[in-house]
Design an enzyme around this catalytic site. Structure first.
Site, short mmCIF file in Angstrom:
data_model
loop_
_atom_site.label_atom_id
_atom_site.label_comp_id
_atom_site.label_asym_id
_atom_site.label_seq_id
_atom_site.Cartn_x
_atom_site.Cartn_y
_atom_site.Cartn_z
N GLU A 50 -56.99 -82.15 -15.92
CA GLU A 50 -56.58 -82.10 -14.56
C GLU A 50 -58.17 -81.17 -14.10
OE1 GLU A 50 -53.77 -80.23 -11.04
OE2 GLU A 50 -53.94 -79.18 -13.12
N LYS A 119 -51.22 -86.73 -7.17
CA LYS A 119 -50.36 -85.44 -7.56
C LYS A 119 -49.24 -85.44 -6.40
CE LYS A 119 -50.53 -80.72 -9.21
NZ LYS A 119 -51.39 -79.67 -9.64
N CYS A 160 -50.00 -82.07 -13.75
CA CYS A 160 -49.76 -80.72 -13.90
C CYS A 160 -48.28 -80.44 -13.43
CB CYS A 160 -50.89 -79.94 -13.14
SG CYS A 160 -50.65 -78.02 -13.50
#
Length: 284
Positions: A50, A119, A160
């Site tokens: 990331e 994301k 994440c």
């Protein structure tokens, strides 16, 4: 099983744990070199961390943000093509029509852009006395599920904080994914507590391989990543794991083993669809 089918049921995955600096050009050069190194060791799928081209932080996102295609994704495209790999390009801050996203671009062995995952779940947390972080101060959330095909298996992509949401993994598996990849930068509070636990949970709940790619730890950074990039098998075992340093870790993904695990403990067939289900509201 034919020799070809047997060969296609196994492939090597590489996870790059990159030391990220404030110099974008250096980050891109190093990423390209490590992708090439991974391919030389037989990797067919390579995963970057990331925010691999930029320090992680709400103050950095606007400064480092790019369009896609742009400078960083051009480097990723060229690296995928020269190494002949499927490249999960970690994530970069993306700018699009005045909004910023935390975005993962995936490239095929021919250098083509296969998908773009923004994301979905923004990292807005407050652990008193430990850490407060609000991605939503600068970022907008994505709104699509992200699955891509390889000759080996389907792969689902999260970034994440997305790993904390079990429903996303379940939806990916319903779509046929056998590998889930999560570029992520857990910190020194959440990393020791939850990083491995969440990976093993997603793997064993769904009987899939799970791979995570973290930046290497930099104690001098404003946000200190936990590191420990890992690969977990469908039995919930950690089969490859980095420490805190810059490195590349490898795992041989065995889809026959995955099939065996699913046959031994047939949770898919035993799931009570008459009582409950997890369904996507929109496909993106």
């Amino acid at each position: 099983m034919s020799a070809l089918v047997k060969a296609m049921s196994k492939f090597r995955l590489a996870v790059v744990q990159l030391h990220v600096t404030k110099v974008k050009a250096d980050n891109l050069t190093k990423a390209r070199r490590l992708i090439k190194e991974a391919a030389s060791q037989g990797a067919k799928v390579v995963v970057l961390p990331e925010c691999f081209n930029s320090p992680y932080g709400t103050g950095f996102f606007p400064e480092y943000a790019e369009k896609i295609p742009g400078e960083s994704t051009q480097v990723l495209s060229e690296a995928a093509k020269e190494s002949g790999v499927y490249l999960v390009g970690g994530s970069i801050p993306e700018e699009d029509e005045g909004k910023l996203y935390n975005t993962c671009a995936v490239f095929g062995p021919d250098g083509s852009l296969v998908l773009k995952h923004r994301k979905i779940h923004l990292f807005d947390i407050d652990v008193p006395g430990e850490i407060r972080f609000q991605e939503s101060e600068t970022l907008s959330p994505g709104s699509s599920l992200s699955v891509f095909d390889t000759p080996y298996c389907k792969v689902g992509v999260g970034i994440c904080y997305d790993i904390r949401f079990a429903e996303l993994a379940q939806l990916y598996v319903k779509k046929g994914c056998q590998l889930l990849v999560y570029p992520g930068a857990f910190n020194m509070t959440t990393g020791p507590a939850h990083w491995e636990l969440l990976q093993r949970g997603r793997a064993v709940d769904n009987q899939v391989y799970v791979a995570t790619a973290s930046p290497a730890r930099d104690e001098s950074a404003s946000y200190v990543a936990w590191g420990h990039s890992s690969v977990v098998n469908p039995w919930g075992e950690v089969i490859s794991k980095a420490g805190s340093e810059e490195t590349v870790v490898y795992a041989d993904i065995d889809l026959q083993y995955l099939a065996d695990v699913r046959q031994q403990i047939p949770i898919t067939a035993q799931r009570r669809g008459d009582l409950y289900s997890v369904n996507a509201v929109q496909e993106g």
